[in-house]
Design an enzyme around this catalytic site. Sequence first.
Site, short mmCIF file in Angstrom:
data_model
loop_
_atom_site.label_atom_id
_atom_site.label_comp_id
_atom_site.label_asym_id
_atom_site.label_seq_id
_atom_site.Cartn_x
_atom_site.Cartn_y
_atom_site.Cartn_z
N GLU A 97 2.42 7.96 -5.05
CA GLU A 97 2.32 6.79 -4.17
C GLU A 97 3.16 5.63 -4.72
OE1 GLU A 97 1.69 5.65 -1.52
OE2 GLU A 97 -0.30 6.02 -0.72
N ASP A 101 -3.84 0.28 -2.84
CA ASP A 101 -4.37 -1.05 -2.53
C ASP A 101 -5.88 -0.90 -2.33
OD1 ASP A 101 -4.60 -3.66 -1.61
OD2 ASP A 101 -2.96 -3.55 -0.21
N LYS A 129 -3.30 -1.94 -7.46
CA LYS A 129 -3.93 -3.24 -7.21
C LYS A 129 -5.44 -3.05 -7.34
CE LYS A 129 -1.36 -6.07 -3.88
NZ LYS A 129 -1.33 -6.57 -2.50
N PHE A 151 1.70 -10.14 -2.24
CA PHE A 151 2.43 -9.24 -1.36
C PHE A 151 3.77 -8.90 -2.00
CE2 PHE A 151 2.14 -7.08 2.59
CZ PHE A 151 3.45 -6.66 2.79
N ILE A 152 3.89 -7.65 -2.46
CA ILE A 152 5.10 -7.26 -3.17
C ILE A 152 5.95 -6.30 -2.34
CG2 ILE A 152 4.16 -7.65 -5.49
CD1 ILE A 152 3.81 -4.56 -5.64
N ARG A 164 12.70 -2.08 1.28
CA ARG A 164 12.46 -0.90 0.43
C ARG A 164 13.63 -0.66 -0.51
NH1 ARG A 164 8.15 1.99 2.90
NH2 ARG A 164 8.17 2.00 5.17
C1 PRP Z 1 1.16 1.84 2.15
C2 PRP Z 1 1.32 2.42 0.76
C3 PRP Z 1 0.08 3.24 0.60
C4 PRP Z 1 -0.94 2.45 1.35
C5 PRP Z 1 -1.77 1.67 0.38
O1 PRP Z 1 1.59 2.79 3.06
O2 PRP Z 1 2.48 3.22 0.66
O3 PRP Z 1 0.20 4.52 1.17
O4 PRP Z 1 -0.24 1.58 2.23
O5 PRP Z 1 -2.81 0.99 1.00
P1 PRP Z 1 -4.35 1.39 0.90
O6 PRP Z 1 -4.63 1.77 -0.52
O7 PRP Z 1 -5.04 0.12 1.31
O8 PRP Z 1 -4.60 2.51 1.86
P2 PRP Z 1 2.14 2.53 4.53
O9 PRP Z 1 1.15 3.07 5.50
O10 PRP Z 1 2.54 1.09 4.67
O11 PRP Z 1 3.40 3.47 4.62
P3 PRP Z 1 4.83 3.43 3.87
O12 PRP Z 1 4.67 4.22 2.59
O13 PRP Z 1 5.73 4.10 4.85
O14 PRP Z 1 5.21 2.00 3.60
#
Ligand code: PRP
Length: 179
Positions: A97, A101, A129, A151-152, A164
């Site tokens: 990942e 979060d 986080k 927010f990073i 990205r």
């Molecule tokens: C983001 C990140 C994690 C998730 C974290 O994904 O890549 O998968 O959110 O948040 P959480 O722990 O609160 O679930 P996103 O759905 O934005 O997809 P991306 O990887 O395409 O940016």
Amino acid sequence: MEKYIEEILYSEADIKREVKRIGKEITRDYKGKTPILVGLLKGSVPFMAELIKYIKTDVQIDFMKVSSYCGAHSSGSVRIVSDTTTSLKDRDVVIVEDIVDTGLTLSEVIKLIKAKGAASIAICTLCDKPEARLYPAADPKYIGFNIPDKFIVGFGLDYNELYRNLPYIGVLKKEVYSD
Ligand code: PRP
């Protein structure tokens, strides 16, 4: 520094150093095994690409696409958009990942991978986080950086699909996402 970045938290060199360390840890822990790294698209792509360079044991990779975020805040739901093409039955899976979060996404993905019959599941994240965690099942074993609740963006992390491509991890200026 880009005009929308308030502060660079981790430079390219910082990222390389920590990813190298994680690569060594995975190499040590999976000696004699062939783990499969499952990257969650899209944010994990730069991390995955860097990480596999430092894993010195046989390893395979695959990807899943799930979606849980809309803008800067969690929408509270996870949608499976595309699945792995490799069977995960009896495999040692390392989920890769960009950031953990609340842990919602990973807690759902873990359930799914368990149901596929994985022999073991570990979580590897570039950024953690822990203050934001609501789902402790998603606690990572391998962590690049423990980050503040800001927010990073960069090195895979986006805001509305942008930034990205930054080679570093930085804090996004508030005015970018608050209007
Ligand atoms: C983001 C990140 C994690 C998730 C974290 O994904 O890549 O998968 O959110 O948040 P959480 O722990 O609160 O679930 P996103 O759905 O934005 O997809 P991306 O990887 O395409 O940016």
